[in-house]
Design a protein around this motif. Structure first.
Motif, PDB file in Angstrom:
ATOM      1  N   ARG A 297       0.791  -1.228   0.000  1.00  0.00           N
ATOM      2  CA  ARG A 297       0.000   0.000   0.000  1.00  0.00           C
ATOM      3  C   ARG A 297       0.825   1.281   0.000  1.00  0.00           C
ATOM      4  NH1 ARG A 297      -4.186  -0.761   4.064  1.00  0.00           N
ATOM      5  NH2 ARG A 297      -4.936  -2.282   2.577  1.00  0.00           N
ATOM      6  N   PRO A 298       1.935   1.374   0.755  1.00  0.00           N
ATOM      7  CA  PRO A 298       2.702   2.641   0.705  1.00  0.00           C
ATOM      8  C   PRO A 298       3.231   2.983  -0.689  1.00  0.00           C
ATOM      9  CG  PRO A 298       3.320   1.398   2.649  1.00  0.00           C
ATOM     10  CD  PRO A 298       2.436   0.499   1.823  1.00  0.00           C
ATOM     11  N   ALA A 299       3.643   1.977  -1.449  1.00  0.00           N
ATOM     12  CA  ALA A 299       4.125   2.250  -2.805  1.00  0.00           C
ATOM     13  C   ALA A 299       2.982   2.758  -3.681  1.00  0.00           C
ATOM     14  CB  ALA A 299       4.736   0.982  -3.409  1.00  0.00           C
ATOM     15  N   TYR A 300       1.804   2.162  -3.550  1.00  0.00           N
ATOM     16  CA  TYR A 300       0.655   2.617  -4.338  1.00  0.00           C
ATOM     17  C   TYR A 300       0.264   4.036  -3.945  1.00  0.00           C
ATOM     18  CZ  TYR A 300      -4.021   3.140  -6.143  1.00  0.00           C
ATOM     19  OH  TYR A 300      -5.126   3.633  -6.783  1.00  0.00           O
ATOM     20  N   MET A 301       0.225   4.308  -2.652  1.00  0.00           N
ATOM     21  CA  MET A 301      -0.162   5.642  -2.207  1.00  0.00           C
ATOM     22  C   MET A 301       0.875   6.682  -2.633  1.00  0.00           C
ATOM     23  SD  MET A 301      -3.041   5.139  -1.027  1.00  0.00           S
ATOM     24  CE  MET A 301      -3.606   6.492  -0.054  1.00  0.00           C
TER      25      MET A 301
END
Length: 115
Positions: free
Chosen positions: A94-98
């Protein structure tokens, strides 16, 4: 007569407000809220038209339409997909997507600023 303590005053106030709320529980508050908002928007539009004049109000309206169009594009291209895609990612991904969403948002904001 002895004055009521703060706790008793608050309890009494709560009971009076609860009675008032129950008395108007049949009112559709969401519908009334939208009515107030629509009325204020209508009134502010009339006031703007009267104080700005017809030409300036036309320029204001076109500028406002551009802002609304850009906002709807931002919502449909960035926000709505993020809300449905982000929950599908695991906590590690999720952090990479965000981060990618933030980059897209910044690029869109810069582009919208220049428009």
């Amino acid at each position: 007569m002895r004055p009521l303590s703060l706790r008793n005053q608050l309890t009494d106030l709560y009971q009076r407000r609860a009675t008032q709320i129950r008395a108007y529980s049949h009112v559709n508050w969401a519908l009334m809220d939208q009515g107030v908002i629509s009325g204020v928007n209508f009134l502010s539009g009339i006031l703007l038209a009267r104080f700005l004049g017809i030409v300036e109000f036309g320029i204001f309206t076109i500028a406002w339409l551009v802002i609304e169009f850009l906002q709807s594009m931002q919502h449909s291209l960035i926000v709505a997909p993020m809300m449905s895609i982000a929950p599908k990612y695991s906590a590690e991904e999720r952090p990479a997507y965000m981060g990618a969403v933030i980059v897209h948002q910044v690029c869109f904001s810069v582009l919208a600023f220049f428009v």
